[in-house]
Design a protein around this motif. Structure first.
Motif, PDB file in Angstrom:
ATOM      1  N   GLY A  50      -0.993   7.092  -4.904  1.00 58.87           N
ATOM      2  CA  GLY A  50      -0.815   7.952  -3.737  1.00 58.87           C
ATOM      3  C   GLY A  50      -1.636   7.474  -2.554  1.00 58.87           C
ATOM      4  N   ALA A  51      -1.159   7.744  -1.357  1.00 58.05           N
ATOM      5  CA  ALA A  51      -1.868   7.372  -0.132  1.00 58.05           C
ATOM      6  C   ALA A  51      -1.479   8.340   0.970  1.00 58.05           C
ATOM      7  CB  ALA A  51      -1.548   5.934   0.272  1.00 58.05           C
ATOM      8  N   ARG A  52      -2.151   8.228   2.092  1.00 57.25           N
ATOM      9  CA  ARG A  52      -1.848   9.115   3.210  1.00 57.25           C
ATOM     10  C   ARG A  52      -0.475   8.806   3.809  1.00 57.25           C
ATOM     11  NH1 ARG A  52      -7.040   8.494   6.999  1.00 57.25           N
ATOM     12  NH2 ARG A  52      -6.511   6.306   6.555  1.00 57.25           N
ATOM     13  N   THR A  53      -0.153   7.502   3.881  1.00 58.74           N
ATOM     14  CA  THR A  53       1.085   7.085   4.515  1.00 58.74           C
ATOM     15  C   THR A  53       1.546   5.756   3.934  1.00 58.74           C
ATOM     16  OG1 THR A  53       2.136   6.641   6.671  1.00 58.74           O
ATOM     17  CG2 THR A  53      -0.139   5.896   6.384  1.00 58.74           C
ATOM     18  N   ARG A  54       2.779   5.367   4.195  1.00 58.00           N
ATOM     19  CA  ARG A  54       3.356   4.142   3.643  1.00 58.00           C
ATOM     20  C   ARG A  54       2.513   2.924   3.975  1.00 58.00           C
ATOM     21  NH1 ARG A  54       4.229   0.033   1.911  1.00 58.00           N
ATOM     22  NH2 ARG A  54       6.172  -1.087   1.466  1.00 58.00           N
ATOM     23  N   ASP A  55       1.891   2.889   5.132  1.00 63.41           N
ATOM     24  CA  ASP A  55       1.126   1.727   5.562  1.00 63.41           C
ATOM     25  C   ASP A  55      -0.125   1.503   4.724  1.00 63.41           C
ATOM     26  OD1 ASP A  55       0.794  -0.450   7.404  1.00 63.41           O
ATOM     27  OD2 ASP A  55      -0.851   0.666   8.346  1.00 63.41           O
ATOM     28  N   GLU A  56      -0.512   2.494   3.911  1.00 63.05           N
ATOM     29  CA  GLU A  56      -1.708   2.368   3.088  1.00 63.05           C
ATOM     30  C   GLU A  56      -1.385   2.182   1.609  1.00 63.05           C
ATOM     31  OE1 GLU A  56      -4.299   5.628   3.974  1.00 63.05           O
ATOM     32  OE2 GLU A  56      -4.532   5.033   6.066  1.00 63.05           O
ATOM     33  N   LEU A  57      -0.147   1.801   1.319  1.00 62.13           N
ATOM     34  CA  LEU A  57       0.265   1.423  -0.030  1.00 62.13           C
ATOM     35  C   LEU A  57       0.376  -0.099  -0.081  1.00 62.13           C
ATOM     36  CD1 LEU A  57       3.087   4.063  -0.539  1.00 62.13           C
ATOM     37  CD2 LEU A  57       0.874   4.065  -1.717  1.00 62.13           C
ATOM     38  N   PHE A  58      -0.321  -0.713  -1.030  1.00 60.98           N
ATOM     39  CA  PHE A  58      -0.399  -2.169  -1.051  1.00 60.98           C
ATOM     40  C   PHE A  58       0.158  -2.753  -2.350  1.00 60.98           C
ATOM     41  CE2 PHE A  58      -4.157  -0.611   1.358  1.00 60.98           C
ATOM     42  CZ  PHE A  58      -3.746  -1.016   2.620  1.00 60.98           C
ATOM     43  N   PHE A  59       0.817  -3.898  -2.222  1.00 58.88           N
ATOM     44  CA  PHE A  59       1.269  -4.706  -3.356  1.00 58.88           C
ATOM     45  C   PHE A  59       2.170  -3.924  -4.317  1.00 58.88           C
ATOM     46  CE2 PHE A  59      -2.662  -6.476  -1.729  1.00 58.88           C
ATOM     47  CZ  PHE A  59      -2.288  -7.795  -1.509  1.00 58.88           C
ATOM     48  N   LEU A  60       3.108  -3.183  -3.727  1.00 56.10           N
ATOM     49  CA  LEU A  60       4.022  -2.389  -4.541  1.00 56.10           C
ATOM     50  C   LEU A  60       4.944  -3.266  -5.375  1.00 56.10           C
ATOM     51  CD1 LEU A  60       5.044   0.518  -2.138  1.00 56.10           C
ATOM     52  CD2 LEU A  60       3.298   0.506  -3.933  1.00 56.10           C
ATOM     53  N   ALA A  61       5.351  -4.405  -4.844  1.00 53.29           N
ATOM     54  CA  ALA A  61       6.248  -5.285  -5.599  1.00 53.29           C
ATOM     55  C   ALA A  61       5.584  -5.751  -6.888  1.00 53.29           C
ATOM     56  CB  ALA A  61       6.647  -6.482  -4.738  1.00 53.29           C
ATOM     57  N   VAL A  69       6.326  -4.706 -11.116  1.00 53.86           N
ATOM     58  CA  VAL A  69       6.456  -5.659 -12.220  1.00 53.86           C
ATOM     59  C   VAL A  69       5.525  -5.290 -13.366  1.00 53.86           C
ATOM     60  CG1 VAL A  69       6.113  -8.069 -12.901  1.00 53.86           C
ATOM     61  CG2 VAL A  69       7.200  -7.535 -10.704  1.00 53.86           C
ATOM     62  N   PHE A  70       4.295  -4.873 -13.034  1.00 55.30           N
ATOM     63  CA  PHE A  70       3.312  -4.545 -14.069  1.00 55.30           C
ATOM     64  C   PHE A  70       3.623  -3.243 -14.799  1.00 55.30           C
ATOM     65  CE2 PHE A  70      -0.031  -6.633 -11.096  1.00 55.30           C
ATOM     66  CZ  PHE A  70       0.417  -7.891 -11.443  1.00 55.30           C
ATOM     67  N   ALA A  71       4.182  -2.272 -14.079  1.00 54.46           N
ATOM     68  CA  ALA A  71       4.248  -0.896 -14.586  1.00 54.46           C
ATOM     69  C   ALA A  71       5.394  -0.669 -15.569  1.00 54.46           C
ATOM     70  CB  ALA A  71       4.386   0.070 -13.415  1.00 54.46           C
ATOM     71  N   LYS A  72       5.113   0.158 -16.558  1.00 50.87           N
ATOM     72  CA  LYS A  72       6.176   0.681 -17.400  1.00 50.87           C
ATOM     73  C   LYS A  72       6.979   1.700 -16.609  1.00 50.87           C
ATOM     74  CE  LYS A  72       6.898   2.692 -21.989  1.00 50.87           C
ATOM     75  NZ  LYS A  72       6.205   3.147 -23.231  1.00 50.87           N
ATOM     76  N   GLY A  73       6.300   2.387 -15.698  1.00 53.11           N
ATOM     77  CA  GLY A  73       6.931   3.296 -14.749  1.00 53.11           C
ATOM     78  C   GLY A  73       6.006   3.448 -13.561  1.00 53.11           C
ATOM     79  N   LEU A  74       6.542   3.418 -12.348  1.00 53.59           N
ATOM     80  CA  LEU A  74       5.730   3.508 -11.136  1.00 53.59           C
ATOM     81  C   LEU A  74       6.116   4.757 -10.359  1.00 53.59           C
ATOM     82  CD1 LEU A  74       3.655   2.268  -9.149  1.00 53.59           C
ATOM     83  CD2 LEU A  74       5.550   0.968  -8.134  1.00 53.59           C
ATOM     84  N   PHE A  75       5.103   5.591 -10.043  1.00 51.63           N
ATOM     85  CA  PHE A  75       5.310   6.833  -9.311  1.00 51.63           C
ATOM     86  C   PHE A  75       4.478   6.779  -8.033  1.00 51.63           C
ATOM     87  CE2 PHE A  75       5.877   7.544 -13.785  1.00 51.63           C
ATOM     88  CZ  PHE A  75       7.014   8.337 -13.874  1.00 51.63           C
ATOM     89  N   ILE A  76       5.130   7.037  -6.902  1.00 53.32           N
ATOM     90  CA  ILE A  76       4.486   6.912  -5.593  1.00 53.32           C
ATOM     91  C   ILE A  76       4.568   8.236  -4.850  1.00 53.32           C
ATOM     92  CG2 ILE A  76       4.488   5.696  -3.389  1.00 53.32           C
ATOM     93  CD1 ILE A  76       3.829   3.867  -5.669  1.00 53.32           C
ATOM     94  N   SER A  77       3.491   8.561  -4.142  1.00 54.58           N
ATOM     95  CA  SER A  77       3.542   9.710  -3.233  1.00 54.58           C
ATOM     96  C   SER A  77       2.731   9.398  -1.983  1.00 54.58           C
ATOM     97  CB  SER A  77       2.989  10.980  -3.905  1.00 54.58           C
ATOM     98  OG  SER A  77       1.584  10.946  -3.993  1.00 54.58           O
ATOM     99  N   THR A  78       3.106  10.050  -0.884  1.00 49.84           N
ATOM    100  CA  THR A  78       2.340   9.945   0.362  1.00 49.84           C
ATOM    101  C   THR A  78       2.180  11.344   0.954  1.00 49.84           C
ATOM    102  OG1 THR A  78       4.424   9.433   1.501  1.00 49.84           O
ATOM    103  CG2 THR A  78       2.982   7.584   0.993  1.00 49.84           C
TER     104      THR A  78
END
Length: 262
Positions: A138-149, A153-162
């Motif tokens: 989680g982060a305040r905004t999209r611009d503060e989320l890093f290396f999502l790609a 690849v690493f995650a069994k499941g990836l959950f994102i929130s802003t």
């Protein structure tokens, strides 16, 4: 091999990710002790006049080939000086320091919880546990989320929130975690949580895991002067007495930290 050592490293890249965050890539000039996910380095600012005198503590972001990578936020004089260092600059380093994240047993499902710059110490753990861990970021905004790609690849499941809803679900990442645990908990499921983020996130996380029996490791951030437990400048109150974040931590069980559990 010494558990702690000084070394010098050459900057090969100091890449700006946004207005407040950089990725620093360092190539040690000598052999180093191999770091484990969760450990950190005391990093010099490159100031030749020793002003500021103290090194700055940064978590290991990633060990990549022959280099060390550090993800950091520019928020004071020391980090501002580091952000101005270019390719070829030499900095003094001390580390790796502190303890590391215990690895999950084969029958445990790891959950990695990152809030904002809290992804810094957890990225290498996610890489180590590739294919096994569910990642909540989680982060305040999209611009503060890093290396999502890479995380996908690493995650069994990836959950994102802003906070502003600019990417992923709108709201706090702990609410997303709580929903996941509600839907995926069972008598045969053994979750193990690793978390790093701001204090309010830890408070919310404690409210979610309290009474569940889910073992939860958190990485604490405190102002550090020496990095080896000598100055007692980063002491926290635990159920087992006062402990230095730099020496006995920075990884602690959440229920051992009295200022989180109240």
């Amino acid at each position: 091999m010494n558990l702690i050592r000084y070394f010098k490293a050459r900057i090969s890249e100091n890449r700006q990710l946004n207005g407040e965050h950089n990725l620093l890539t360092l190539v040690p000039l000598t052999g180093i002790n191999e770091p484990e996910p969760g450990q950190f380095y005391m990093t010099g600012t490159g100031a030749c006049n020793y002003d500021p005198l103290l090194k700055r503590p940064f978590s290991l972001f990633r060990r990549k080939n022959n280099s060390l990578q550090i993800l950091y936020r520019i928020k004071g004089r020391g980090t501002s000086l580091i952000s101005g260092l270019g390719e070829g600059a030499i900095v003094d380093m001390l580390g790796p320091l502190g303890n590391s994240y215990p690895m999950p047993a084969h029958n445990e499902t790891p959950l990695i919880i990152a809030g904002g710059i809290g992804i810094a110490p957890l990225f290498s753990l996610a890489e180590r546990l590739a294919g096994r861990a569910y990642i909540f970021y989680g982060a305040r905004t999209r611009d503060e989320l890093f290396f999502l790609a890479e995380l996908k690849v690493f995650a069994k499941g990836l959950f994102i929130s802003t906070d502003d809803g600019s990417y992923g679900e709108k709201g706090a990442i702990i609410a997303v975690l709580n929903d996941f645990l509600t839907r995926h908990s069972s008598p045969v499921t053994r979750h193990l949580i690793y978390a790093c983020g701001p204090a309010p996130m830890f408070e919310s996380l404690w409210n979610v895991v309290r009474g569940t029996g889910i073992k939860t490791y958190v990485t604490l951030e405190e102002n550090m002067a020496c990095g080896i437990g000598a100055c007692l400048g980063c002491v926290v109150n635990t159920g087992d007495g006062h402990k230095s974040v730099c020496k006995e931590g920075p990884v602690f069980l959440i229920n051992d930290i009295l200022h989180i559990t109240g």
